[in-house]
Motif scaffolding. Sequence first.
Motif, PDB file in Angstrom:
ATOM      1  N   VAL A  44      32.771  49.704  39.432  1.00 17.47           N
ATOM      2  CA  VAL A  44      32.747  48.515  40.389  1.00 17.47           C
ATOM      3  C   VAL A  44      33.682  47.608  39.659  1.00 17.47           C
ATOM      4  CG1 VAL A  44      31.263  47.170  41.313  1.00 17.47           C
ATOM      5  CG2 VAL A  44      30.488  49.388  41.091  1.00 17.47           C
ATOM      6  N   THR A  45      33.233  47.062  38.277  1.00 14.51           N
ATOM      7  CA  THR A  45      33.870  46.086  37.818  1.00 14.51           C
ATOM      8  C   THR A  45      35.305  45.910  37.588  1.00 14.51           C
ATOM      9  OG1 THR A  45      33.423  46.820  35.457  1.00 14.51           O
ATOM     10  CG2 THR A  45      31.644  45.515  36.433  1.00 14.51           C
ATOM     11  N   ARG A  46      35.926  47.292  37.242  1.00 12.03           N
ATOM     12  CA  ARG A  46      37.289  47.551  37.178  1.00 12.03           C
ATOM     13  C   ARG A  46      37.811  47.324  38.534  1.00 12.03           C
ATOM     14  NH1 ARG A  46      38.993  48.898  31.945  1.00 12.03           N
ATOM     15  NH2 ARG A  46      37.439  48.023  30.587  1.00 12.03           N
ATOM     16  N   CYS A  47      37.355  47.786  39.730  1.00 18.34           N
ATOM     17  CA  CYS A  47      37.773  47.743  40.913  1.00 18.34           C
ATOM     18  C   CYS A  47      37.883  46.237  41.622  1.00 18.34           C
ATOM     19  CB  CYS A  47      37.151  48.469  41.967  1.00 18.34           C
ATOM     20  SG  CYS A  47      37.363  50.158  41.893  1.00 18.34           S
ATOM     21  N   LEU A  48      37.048  45.628  40.980  1.00 11.17           N
ATOM     22  CA  LEU A  48      36.784  44.041  41.238  1.00 11.17           C
ATOM     23  C   LEU A  48      38.001  43.281  40.478  1.00 11.17           C
ATOM     24  CD1 LEU A  48      32.836  43.263  41.347  1.00 11.17           C
ATOM     25  CD2 LEU A  48      34.598  43.575  43.214  1.00 11.17           C
ATOM     26  N   ASP A  49      38.162  43.706  39.236  1.00  9.84           N
ATOM     27  CA  ASP A  49      39.206  43.184  38.462  1.00  9.84           C
ATOM     28  C   ASP A  49      40.534  43.275  39.184  1.00  9.84           C
ATOM     29  OD1 ASP A  49      37.310  42.566  36.419  1.00  9.84           O
ATOM     30  OD2 ASP A  49      38.150  44.294  35.052  1.00  9.84           O
ATOM     31  N   ARG A  50      40.866  44.236  39.834  1.00 11.93           N
ATOM     32  CA  ARG A  50      42.156  44.436  40.729  1.00 11.93           C
ATOM     33  C   ARG A  50      42.087  43.700  41.986  1.00 11.93           C
ATOM     34  NH1 ARG A  50      44.589  50.679  40.050  1.00 11.93           N
ATOM     35  NH2 ARG A  50      44.200  51.022  37.820  1.00 11.93           N
ATOM     36  N   LEU A  51      41.199  43.650  42.511  1.00  7.59           N
ATOM     37  CA  LEU A  51      41.230  42.743  43.907  1.00  7.59           C
ATOM     38  C   LEU A  51      41.224  41.326  43.313  1.00  7.59           C
ATOM     39  CD1 LEU A  51      37.879  44.059  45.858  1.00  7.59           C
ATOM     40  CD2 LEU A  51      40.419  44.421  46.471  1.00  7.59           C
TER      41      LEU A  51
END
Length: 248
Positions: A44-51
């Motif tokens: 979740v956190t790494r996907c949010l980083d990309r967003l």
Amino acid sequence: MRYELCTPHQLRQAQAENLPLVLALGVQEYHGEHLPLGVDLLAVTRCLDRLEAEAPDRMVILPSFAYGAASHAVAGAESFTLHLPTQAFQPLAEALFAALLKAGFRNIHGVIHHQTENFAQGMPTDLTFRLAARNAVFAHLEATRGPGWWGAKGMETYYEAHAQGENPFNWVQIHPLMPPEVAEHFPFDHAGEGETALMLALAPETVEQARMAENDTWYTASAPRASAAQGEAGVAIILAHLKGLLGL
């Protein structure tokens, strides 16, 4: 934008624009010998980083919640899985949502990856946050509108407004990172091909591929098939889903 790094005027602007406020939810759970304990949170956190990198001013990311009801269904306490009973963090979750509502936020989203293959019926961690969200909204409505707010004169258009999206119970929502429409295009598993591919794409520094040979569990058998390219394809599907969900 990161909540802890925002100044008050930035948060006032975020509220004025009704930007999504996003909370990553995760647990610390055994994922074989080749993956880290925080797979479910990192996804979740790494996907949010990309967003955030794509749209740095279009959402506010809260500090993550890194613990939950991991359970010892996969492996016992000696595996370093950290299981917290739901009654330990349910009051915290409810208090957090209550504080955010009191601060004026109305577009709050929690995103979770742990055990979400059963999200429609729910599993302990996501159910706890979903109940906390409902309780916090009910309490806020009663505190601000008074007892009997729903049955009061002037609420005759509640269902019509509901249909048009004016629903106070949408102020706080909990979502799976990979709902069925995502999972049908990418392997959903535990420490197997799917999650290993995700980590190879999102957190390659955490994957110890040489240790795959040490795994002797059925759920890790497909892990050697994983590739970073496969993971990137899965991440692209997840990010498209999140963008639609959050209105980015």
